[in-house]
Design a protein around this motif. Structure first.
Motif, PDB file in Angstrom:
ATOM      1  N   UNK A  64     -10.913  92.443 -37.858  1.00  0.00           N
ATOM      2  CA  UNK A  64      -9.463  92.551 -37.726  1.00  0.00           C
ATOM      3  C   UNK A  64      -8.781  91.610 -38.713  1.00  0.00           C
ATOM      4  N   UNK A  65      -9.312  90.404 -38.821  1.00  0.00           N
ATOM      5  CA  UNK A  65      -8.733  89.426 -39.747  1.00  0.00           C
ATOM      6  C   UNK A  65      -8.793  89.912 -41.193  1.00  0.00           C
ATOM      7  N   UNK A  66      -9.804  90.774 -41.486  1.00  0.00           N
ATOM      8  CA  UNK A  66      -9.959  91.297 -42.859  1.00  0.00           C
ATOM      9  C   UNK A  66      -8.794  92.202 -43.254  1.00  0.00           C
ATOM     10  N   UNK A  67      -8.066  92.733 -42.250  1.00  0.00           N
ATOM     11  CA  UNK A  67      -6.919  93.582 -42.564  1.00  0.00           C
ATOM     12  C   UNK A  67      -5.746  92.782 -43.109  1.00  0.00           C
ATOM     13  N   UNK A  68      -5.775  91.475 -42.895  1.00  0.00           N
ATOM     14  CA  UNK A  68      -4.618  90.652 -43.236  1.00  0.00           C
ATOM     15  C   UNK A  68      -4.821  89.853 -44.523  1.00  0.00           C
ATOM     16  N   UNK A  69      -5.514  90.468 -45.466  1.00  0.00           N
ATOM     17  CA  UNK A  69      -5.692  89.800 -46.766  1.00  0.00           C
ATOM     18  C   UNK A  69      -4.414  89.859 -47.589  1.00  0.00           C
ATOM     19  N   UNK A  70      -3.664  90.976 -47.412  1.00  0.00           N
ATOM     20  CA  UNK A  70      -2.364  91.088 -48.077  1.00  0.00           C
ATOM     21  C   UNK A  70      -1.541  92.166 -47.348  1.00  0.00           C
ATOM     22  N   UNK A  71      -0.301  92.297 -47.769  1.00  0.00           N
ATOM     23  CA  UNK A  71       0.618  93.208 -47.078  1.00  0.00           C
ATOM     24  C   UNK A  71       0.208  94.666 -47.238  1.00  0.00           C
ATOM     25  N   UNK A  72      -0.230  95.033 -48.438  1.00  0.00           N
ATOM     26  CA  UNK A  72      -0.611  96.428 -48.675  1.00  0.00           C
ATOM     27  C   UNK A  72      -1.759  96.861 -47.758  1.00  0.00           C
ATOM     28  N   UNK A  73      -2.715  95.988 -47.550  1.00  0.00           N
ATOM     29  CA  UNK A  73      -3.883  96.330 -46.733  1.00  0.00           C
ATOM     30  C   UNK A  73      -3.483  96.603 -45.297  1.00  0.00           C
ATOM     31  N   UNK A  74      -2.676  95.722 -44.716  1.00  0.00           N
ATOM     32  CA  UNK A  74      -2.293  95.909 -43.312  1.00  0.00           C
ATOM     33  C   UNK A  74      -1.339  97.086 -43.150  1.00  0.00           C
ATOM     34  N   UNK A  75      -0.421  97.269 -44.109  1.00  0.00           N
ATOM     35  CA  UNK A  75       0.511  98.405 -44.042  1.00  0.00           C
ATOM     36  C   UNK A  75      -0.252  99.727 -44.163  1.00  0.00           C
ATOM     37  N   UNK A  76      -1.227  99.764 -45.074  1.00  0.00           N
ATOM     38  CA  UNK A  76      -2.035 100.981 -45.237  1.00  0.00           C
ATOM     39  C   UNK A  76      -2.818 101.295 -43.973  1.00  0.00           C
ATOM     40  N   UNK A  77      -3.337 100.273 -43.326  1.00  0.00           N
ATOM     41  CA  UNK A  77      -4.105 100.472 -42.084  1.00  0.00           C
ATOM     42  C   UNK A  77      -3.216 101.039 -40.980  1.00  0.00           C
ATOM     43  N   UNK A  78      -2.019 100.451 -40.823  1.00  0.00           N
ATOM     44  CA  UNK A  78      -1.094 100.916 -39.784  1.00  0.00           C
ATOM     45  C   UNK A  78      -0.621 102.344 -40.083  1.00  0.00           C
ATOM     46  N   UNK A  79      -0.344 102.621 -41.355  1.00  0.00           N
ATOM     47  CA  UNK A  79       0.102 103.965 -41.748  1.00  0.00           C
ATOM     48  C   UNK A  79      -1.003 105.009 -41.550  1.00  0.00           C
ATOM     49  N   UNK A  80      -2.234 104.622 -41.850  1.00  0.00           N
ATOM     50  CA  UNK A  80      -3.371 105.547 -41.671  1.00  0.00           C
ATOM     51  C   UNK A  80      -3.523 105.908 -40.194  1.00  0.00           C
ATOM     52  N   UNK A  81      -3.368 104.892 -39.343  1.00  0.00           N
ATOM     53  CA  UNK A  81      -3.433 105.136 -37.903  1.00  0.00           C
ATOM     54  C   UNK A  81      -2.316 106.084 -37.477  1.00  0.00           C
ATOM     55  N   UNK A  82      -1.130 105.856 -37.983  1.00  0.00           N
ATOM     56  CA  UNK A  82       0.030 106.677 -37.672  1.00  0.00           C
ATOM     57  C   UNK A  82      -0.175 108.125 -38.115  1.00  0.00           C
ATOM     58  N   UNK A  83      -0.712 108.302 -39.304  1.00  0.00           N
ATOM     59  CA  UNK A  83      -0.939 109.651 -39.838  1.00  0.00           C
ATOM     60  C   UNK A  83      -1.928 110.439 -38.977  1.00  0.00           C
ATOM     61  N   UNK A  84      -2.957 109.781 -38.503  1.00  0.00           N
ATOM     62  CA  UNK A  84      -3.945 110.441 -37.647  1.00  0.00           C
ATOM     63  C   UNK A  84      -3.292 110.912 -36.349  1.00  0.00           C
TER      64      UNK A  84
END
Length: 522
Positions: free
Chosen positions: A441-461
């Protein structure tokens, strides 16, 4: 064990020539037989077929005998029971004196009452579950060795005659007693009637074991009935296009295929937010479920009402047509009798001309009646088509509205989740985030793009799942309406053609009689 027949002779398969010959041999003799031979025999008309003593190795090519009730395949060298699926009307089957080792291939023979597998190489009684009408079962002279296997026969409630003589199991001293206890409805065993005294002793000896077995059977039956009821209910829900919407299935499926969701739920406040989201989402799904069932009942009621109106119109038309034809036939007989008594040629021709005119008027009357029915049914079908289209459109419109609410919830949840994620990222960057979270989970917070992409991917599914379920409902509802209306139109076209043909045939018959009469008078 009796030796196999024809061991040194070339084996045969069941082919067209063998079948034709067998049918001819067993068919009618003398003049009727010769006529059948000249005109050809339709295998679909054959009810009984004997293929015994023909050195057959493989069962094949019986698919045309769809109305067969009795089949003899005994005294061959058959090794496998197969190719019998089309013989669904079979009542009597003899496969004795063959080389069969496994009971199989009988699942389609649901009407079978008498089965003989005597003198084969079978070691286990099995795969007969679909033969619930079985009354007589002969499986003597095989290799069945265990008493426990015989308990399988308890499921055949109509079984009254059983032959196991010649199997190793018969050597067990408790054999007869065991059968009498576990198959209480059996009347004949190995060519002898089971005595009441034997049943009484058997009941006492195996009483506790049978009571325990009955309890197990009762539990199993209750479970089976519950499963059947559950399946029936599911089919009802599917017919309404709302299966699995009476719960959290759709919501859960959104997260089952979402690899990021399991990570994001560790963020502060997300579990509570997720519970609230799920509760509201499931409530909408349940509303859609209840609405879908109500609309399904409305559609079904509309279909029932339509066919009631349709059948009423058809019946009225049939009664009118039948009365017109009956009245004419009565008049027709009187007219022919009157014509036959006339000796003057000119007067005969005049009467025949009048009668010919009457036939023409009859044809016009019947055709007019049919056209009136066509016009009437056209209006009925148009109304039905309009009503069905309206019901389906209303259903789809409201279904889309409820699905839109699901999307709104998802969008709202997504915005909140994205806000929490960015706030968490800012705290982590500033070293202000003290809560324990897994490394992935902590690996998602390396930068803003990574966490935003993860949240958006979840949303798209999640959105894709909602969209697909909505599309599925719309497609099925429209397909049902389209198929139903096409069927109604097709049936009406076929009915009209058949009726016109029927009228023309009747008119032709009358004209032929008239022409014959005219010729005779000349």
């Amino acid at each position: 064990m009796t030796s196999r027949l024809y061991d040194s002779i070339e084996p045969n398969v069941i082919d067209e020539e063998m079948l034709q010959k067998a049918v001819e041999e067993q068919g009618p003799k003398e003049e009727a037989g010769q006529l059948a031979k000249r005109e050809g025999i339709n295998f679909k008309d054959v009810k009984e077929l004997q293929l015994d003593f023909r050195n057959i190795l493989k069962i094949d090519n019986l698919w045309q005998f769809v109305n067969l009730t009795k089949l003899q395949l005994d005294n061959n060298i058959i090794e496998k029971i197969e190719a019998l699926d089309s013989l669904v009307h079979l009542v009597w089957l003899d496969l004795s004196f063959n080389n069969i080792e496994v009971i199989e291939g009988l699942g389609a023979l649901v009407n079978l009452e008498d089965l003989s597998l005597f003198n084969n190489r079978i070691t286990k009684i099995e795969n007969l579950d679909m033969l619930q009408k079985l009354q007589i079962f002969s499986i003597g002279n095989n290799n069945i060795g265990t008493l426990e296997n015989l308990v399988y026969l308890r499921k055949f409630k109509h079984l009254r005659t059983l032959n196991l003589a010649g199997n190793p199991v018969c050597e067990n001293e408790m054999y007869t007693m065991y059968i009498a206890a576990y198959l209480p409805d059996l009347v004949y065993l190995d060519y002898r009637m089971l005595e009441d005294s034997t049943r009484e002793v058997a009941f006492i000896k195996y009483q506790y074991a049978i009571e325990e077995m009955k309890h197990g059977e009762t539990v199993a039956l209750a479970k089976q009935e519950a499963e059947a009821a559950k399946q029936k209910e599911l089919e009802y829900h599917k017919a309404a296009y709302v299966e699995y919407l009476n719960g959290s299935y759709l919501f859960d499926s959104m997260y089952t295929e979402d690899p990021e969701a399991s990570k994001l739920k560790y963020l502060p406040g997300v579990p509570e937010m997720l519970d609230t989201y799920k509760s509201k989402f499931v409530a909408i799904c349940e509303n859609l479920f209840e609405y879908g069932l109500k609309q399904y009942e409305k559609r079904e009621a509309e279909v029932v009402l339509f066919y009631e109106c349709l059948n009423e119109a058809l019946e009225d038309n049939r009664e009118q047509g039948s009365k017109i034809m009956a009245d004419f036939e009565e008049k027709h007989l009187r007219a022919l009798e009157a014509i036959q008594t006339i000796s003057e040629t000119e007067l005969v021709e005049s009467k025949l001309g009048e009668y010919n005119d009457d036939i023409t008027k009859l044809s016009e009357t019947l055709m007019t009646l049919e056209m009136q029915l066509v016009d009437q049914l056209e209006e009925v079908i148009k109304d039905f088509e309009r009503n069905i289209s309206d019901l389906v459109s209303i259903f789809i419109e409201n279904e889309q509205g409820l699905m839109a609410q699901c999307r709104d919830l998802e969008n709202h949840h997504h915005e909140k989740l994205l806000e929490i994620s960015i706030n968490t990222l800012e705290k982590i960057v500033k070293s202000e985030f003290d809560e324990e979270i897994p490394d992935d989970v902590r690996m998602l917070f390396v930068d803003k793009d990574t966490i935003v992409n993860a949240v958006n991917a979840s949303h798209d599914i999640h959105l894709l799942k909602i969209d697909n379920r909505e599309d599925e409902i719309i497609t099925k509802a429209n397909s049902w309406a389209s198929t139903l209306i096409q069927k109604v139109h097709k049936n009406e076209i076929t009915r009209n053609r058949d009726r016109v043909k029927e009228i023309n045939q009747f008119i032709d018959y009358l004209h032929n009689e008239l022409e014959t009469m005219d010729v005779l008078e000349q």
